[in-house]
Design a protein around this motif. Structure first.
Motif, PDB file in Angstrom:
ATOM      1  N   LEU A 191       0.833  -1.200   0.000  1.00  0.00           N
ATOM      2  CA  LEU A 191       0.000   0.000   0.000  1.00  0.00           C
ATOM      3  C   LEU A 191       0.871   1.255   0.000  1.00  0.00           C
ATOM      4  O   LEU A 191       0.583   2.223  -0.718  1.00  0.00           O
ATOM      5  CB  LEU A 191      -0.920  -0.010   1.220  1.00  0.00           C
ATOM      6  CG  LEU A 191      -2.060  -1.035   1.200  1.00  0.00           C
ATOM      7  CD1 LEU A 191      -2.795  -1.029   2.534  1.00  0.00           C
ATOM      8  CD2 LEU A 191      -3.044  -0.738   0.053  1.00  0.00           C
ATOM      9  N   ALA A 192       1.942   1.243   0.799  1.00  0.00           N
ATOM     10  CA  ALA A 192       2.857   2.388   0.824  1.00  0.00           C
ATOM     11  C   ALA A 192       3.583   2.529  -0.505  1.00  0.00           C
ATOM     12  O   ALA A 192       3.774   3.643  -1.015  1.00  0.00           O
ATOM     13  CB  ALA A 192       3.865   2.212   1.958  1.00  0.00           C
ATOM     14  N   TYR A 193       3.982   1.401  -1.090  1.00  0.00           N
ATOM     15  CA  TYR A 193       4.658   1.406  -2.403  1.00  0.00           C
ATOM     16  C   TYR A 193       3.715   1.948  -3.476  1.00  0.00           C
ATOM     17  O   TYR A 193       4.112   2.779  -4.304  1.00  0.00           O
ATOM     18  CB  TYR A 193       5.089  -0.024  -2.723  1.00  0.00           C
ATOM     19  CG  TYR A 193       5.646  -0.225  -4.111  1.00  0.00           C
ATOM     20  CD1 TYR A 193       6.930   0.211  -4.443  1.00  0.00           C
ATOM     21  CD2 TYR A 193       4.896  -0.879  -5.088  1.00  0.00           C
ATOM     22  CE1 TYR A 193       7.448   0.000  -5.712  1.00  0.00           C
ATOM     23  CE2 TYR A 193       5.404  -1.089  -6.355  1.00  0.00           C
ATOM     24  CZ  TYR A 193       6.675  -0.642  -6.663  1.00  0.00           C
ATOM     25  OH  TYR A 193       7.189  -0.842  -7.918  1.00  0.00           O
ATOM     26  N   ARG A 194       2.475   1.503  -3.462  1.00  0.00           N
ATOM     27  CA  ARG A 194       1.490   1.950  -4.452  1.00  0.00           C
ATOM     28  C   ARG A 194       1.216   3.446  -4.323  1.00  0.00           C
ATOM     29  O   ARG A 194       1.022   4.130  -5.330  1.00  0.00           O
ATOM     30  CB  ARG A 194       0.188   1.158  -4.289  1.00  0.00           C
ATOM     31  CG  ARG A 194      -0.840   1.466  -5.371  1.00  0.00           C
ATOM     32  CD  ARG A 194      -2.021   0.530  -5.300  1.00  0.00           C
ATOM     33  NE  ARG A 194      -2.802   0.734  -4.085  1.00  0.00           N
ATOM     34  CZ  ARG A 194      -3.925   0.063  -3.808  1.00  0.00           C
ATOM     35  NH1 ARG A 194      -4.360  -0.864  -4.638  1.00  0.00           N
ATOM     36  NH2 ARG A 194      -4.581   0.300  -2.695  1.00  0.00           N
ATOM     37  N   GLN A 195       1.204   3.948  -3.114  1.00  0.00           N
ATOM     38  CA  GLN A 195       0.943   5.372  -2.900  1.00  0.00           C
ATOM     39  C   GLN A 195       2.119   6.233  -3.356  1.00  0.00           C
ATOM     40  O   GLN A 195       1.942   7.368  -3.782  1.00  0.00           O
ATOM     41  CB  GLN A 195       0.645   5.624  -1.419  1.00  0.00           C
ATOM     42  CG  GLN A 195       0.192   7.044  -1.115  1.00  0.00           C
ATOM     43  CD  GLN A 195      -0.250   7.199   0.329  1.00  0.00           C
ATOM     44  OE1 GLN A 195      -0.065   6.304   1.144  1.00  0.00           O
ATOM     45  NE2 GLN A 195      -0.848   8.323   0.641  1.00  0.00           N
ATOM     46  N   ARG A 196       3.311   5.651  -3.313  1.00  0.00           N
ATOM     47  CA  ARG A 196       4.522   6.423  -3.595  1.00  0.00           C
ATOM     48  C   ARG A 196       4.825   6.544  -5.096  1.00  0.00           C
ATOM     49  O   ARG A 196       5.378   7.543  -5.541  1.00  0.00           O
ATOM     50  CB  ARG A 196       5.707   5.760  -2.888  1.00  0.00           C
ATOM     51  CG  ARG A 196       6.988   6.575  -2.919  1.00  0.00           C
ATOM     52  CD  ARG A 196       8.063   5.959  -2.055  1.00  0.00           C
ATOM     53  NE  ARG A 196       8.671   4.770  -2.643  1.00  0.00           N
ATOM     54  CZ  ARG A 196       8.490   3.541  -2.216  1.00  0.00           C
ATOM     55  NH1 ARG A 196       7.696   3.309  -1.182  1.00  0.00           N
ATOM     56  NH2 ARG A 196       9.100   2.521  -2.802  1.00  0.00           N
ATOM     57  N   LEU A 197       4.454   5.513  -5.881  1.00  0.00           N
ATOM     58  CA  LEU A 197       4.877   5.477  -7.281  1.00  0.00           C
ATOM     59  C   LEU A 197       3.687   5.461  -8.243  1.00  0.00           C
ATOM     60  O   LEU A 197       2.626   4.922  -7.923  1.00  0.00           O
ATOM     61  CB  LEU A 197       5.726   4.227  -7.539  1.00  0.00           C
ATOM     62  CG  LEU A 197       7.073   4.141  -6.817  1.00  0.00           C
ATOM     63  CD1 LEU A 197       7.766   2.843  -7.182  1.00  0.00           C
ATOM     64  CD2 LEU A 197       7.946   5.325  -7.164  1.00  0.00           C
ATOM     65  N   PRO A 198       3.864   6.019  -9.458  1.00  0.00           N
ATOM     66  CA  PRO A 198       2.816   5.937 -10.478  1.00  0.00           C
ATOM     67  C   PRO A 198       2.701   4.519 -11.025  1.00  0.00           C
ATOM     68  O   PRO A 198       3.623   3.704 -10.868  1.00  0.00           O
ATOM     69  CB  PRO A 198       3.288   6.918 -11.559  1.00  0.00           C
ATOM     70  CG  PRO A 198       4.767   6.967 -11.390  1.00  0.00           C
ATOM     71  CD  PRO A 198       5.028   6.797  -9.918  1.00  0.00           C
ATOM     72  N   MET A 199       1.584   4.235 -11.685  1.00  0.00           N
ATOM     73  CA  MET A 199       1.332   2.886 -12.171  1.00  0.00           C
ATOM     74  C   MET A 199       2.203   2.519 -13.370  1.00  0.00           C
ATOM     75  O   MET A 199       2.871   1.480 -13.375  1.00  0.00           O
ATOM     76  CB  MET A 199      -0.153   2.722 -12.530  1.00  0.00           C
ATOM     77  CG  MET A 199      -0.517   1.337 -13.021  1.00  0.00           C
ATOM     78  SD  MET A 199      -2.297   1.127 -13.319  1.00  0.00           S
ATOM     79  CE  MET A 199      -2.883   0.798 -11.669  1.00  0.00           C
ATOM     80  N   PHE A 200       2.222   3.369 -14.396  1.00  0.00           N
ATOM     81  CA  PHE A 200       2.902   3.013 -15.639  1.00  0.00           C
ATOM     82  C   PHE A 200       3.999   3.989 -16.076  1.00  0.00           C
ATOM     83  O   PHE A 200       5.032   3.557 -16.554  1.00  0.00           O
ATOM     84  CB  PHE A 200       1.892   2.892 -16.779  1.00  0.00           C
ATOM     85  CG  PHE A 200       0.887   1.810 -16.592  1.00  0.00           C
ATOM     86  CD1 PHE A 200       1.272   0.477 -16.551  1.00  0.00           C
ATOM     87  CD2 PHE A 200      -0.450   2.103 -16.446  1.00  0.00           C
ATOM     88  CE1 PHE A 200       0.345  -0.536 -16.380  1.00  0.00           C
ATOM     89  CE2 PHE A 200      -1.398   1.111 -16.272  1.00  0.00           C
ATOM     90  CZ  PHE A 200      -0.996  -0.219 -16.235  1.00  0.00           C
ATOM     91  N   LEU A 201       3.767   5.268 -15.963  1.00  0.00           N
ATOM     92  CA  LEU A 201       4.709   6.258 -16.484  1.00  0.00           C
ATOM     93  C   LEU A 201       5.140   7.210 -15.377  1.00  0.00           C
ATOM     94  O   LEU A 201       4.294   7.728 -14.645  1.00  0.00           O
ATOM     95  CB  LEU A 201       4.082   7.053 -17.632  1.00  0.00           C
ATOM     96  CG  LEU A 201       3.748   6.262 -18.902  1.00  0.00           C
ATOM     97  CD1 LEU A 201       2.982   7.142 -19.874  1.00  0.00           C
ATOM     98  CD2 LEU A 201       5.010   5.713 -19.559  1.00  0.00           C
ATOM     99  N   PRO A 202       6.443   7.458 -15.260  1.00  0.00           N
ATOM    100  CA  PRO A 202       6.908   8.415 -14.254  1.00  0.00           C
ATOM    101  C   PRO A 202       6.600   9.842 -14.691  1.00  0.00           C
ATOM    102  O   PRO A 202       6.380  10.095 -15.882  1.00  0.00           O
ATOM    103  CB  PRO A 202       8.423   8.168 -14.214  1.00  0.00           C
ATOM    104  CG  PRO A 202       8.747   7.673 -15.584  1.00  0.00           C
ATOM    105  CD  PRO A 202       7.548   6.873 -16.024  1.00  0.00           C
TER     106      PRO A 202
END
Length: 220
Positions: A191-202
């Motif tokens: 959950l923390a990882y998902r909140q920190r990074l975008p899904m596909f494109l930076p």
């Protein structure tokens, strides 16, 4: 020798290229569930349609000449449809090929490096969060999308252009299903990882680091 005989009808090349591209797909993006197979099946159809028209039978050129009355000679050059239709000539075709090639190479590197990192993380029972996984949550799916987009630039056909949005849709849905499974497996860490990074494109400012991660040594 006719233009068609010179540039098309090479079904042996079609078979070779389909086998190579399919091996890359199924080796580095190994389907596990039927949802995975749906995405892989669409990419497989894209691969077959692409190389069947590139070396076998120019269906798209026939459709454009037959229904729209556009005069397109049956040569390999006219397969570069964007340059042909927009009148950019051989220079435009080369630019089209180079630009498409950049997307394809970046996409394939994302798929391969993502596979390596997931493989090592799975052996250790941990979540992959380094390298390309430290910039986006689904770099392998991003790689597939970029490689497919690069082929649309390089050698568009009616079938591949129609398949492109279906591939995007399939992998967006697949990514969301995969995230639900990872949330169950890793809990708050994911959950923390998902909140920190975008899904596909930076974001744009992170693209330099994104490209450096493709060429940097893999973390141990």
């Amino acid at each position: 020798m006719s233009d068609f005989t010179l540039h098309y009808g090479h079904w042996g090349w079609v078979l070779v290229m389909v086998l190579i591209a399919s091996w890359l797909l199924y080796h580095f993006v190994a389907p596990r569930s039927w949802h995975d197979w749906t995405g892989a099946g669409l990419v497989q159809a894209f691969i077959i349609a692409l190389y069947a028209e590139m070396y076998g039978f120019p269906l798209t050129i026939y459709l454009l000449t037959g229904f729209l009355g556009i005069e397109l000679p049956l040569t390999g050059f006219t397969g570069h449809l964007w340059a042909t239709l927009l009148g950019y000539g051989s220079a435009g075709a080369m630019l089209e090929m180079l630009l498409g090639g950049v997307f394809i190479v970046i996409g394939l590197m994302l798929v391969i490096r993502g596979w390596v990192q997931v493989y090592h993380a799975s052996l250790e029972g941990r979540l992959a969060t380094q390298g390309v996984y430290g910039l986006v949550r689904h770099p392998q799916y991003t790689g597939i999308m970029l490689a497919v987009f690069g082929q649309i630039i390089h050698w568009p056909t009616v079938i591949t252009v129609l398949l492109f949005p279906l591939i995007i849709y399939a992998y967006v849905r697949l990514a969301k299903r995969e995230e639900s499974r990872l949330c169950e497996q890793f809990g708050d860490a994911y959950l923390a990882y998902r909140q920190r990074l975008p899904m596909f494109l930076p974001p744009w400012q992170a693209w330099g680091g994104f490209l450096r991660a493709l060429f940097s040594p893999l973390p141990h």
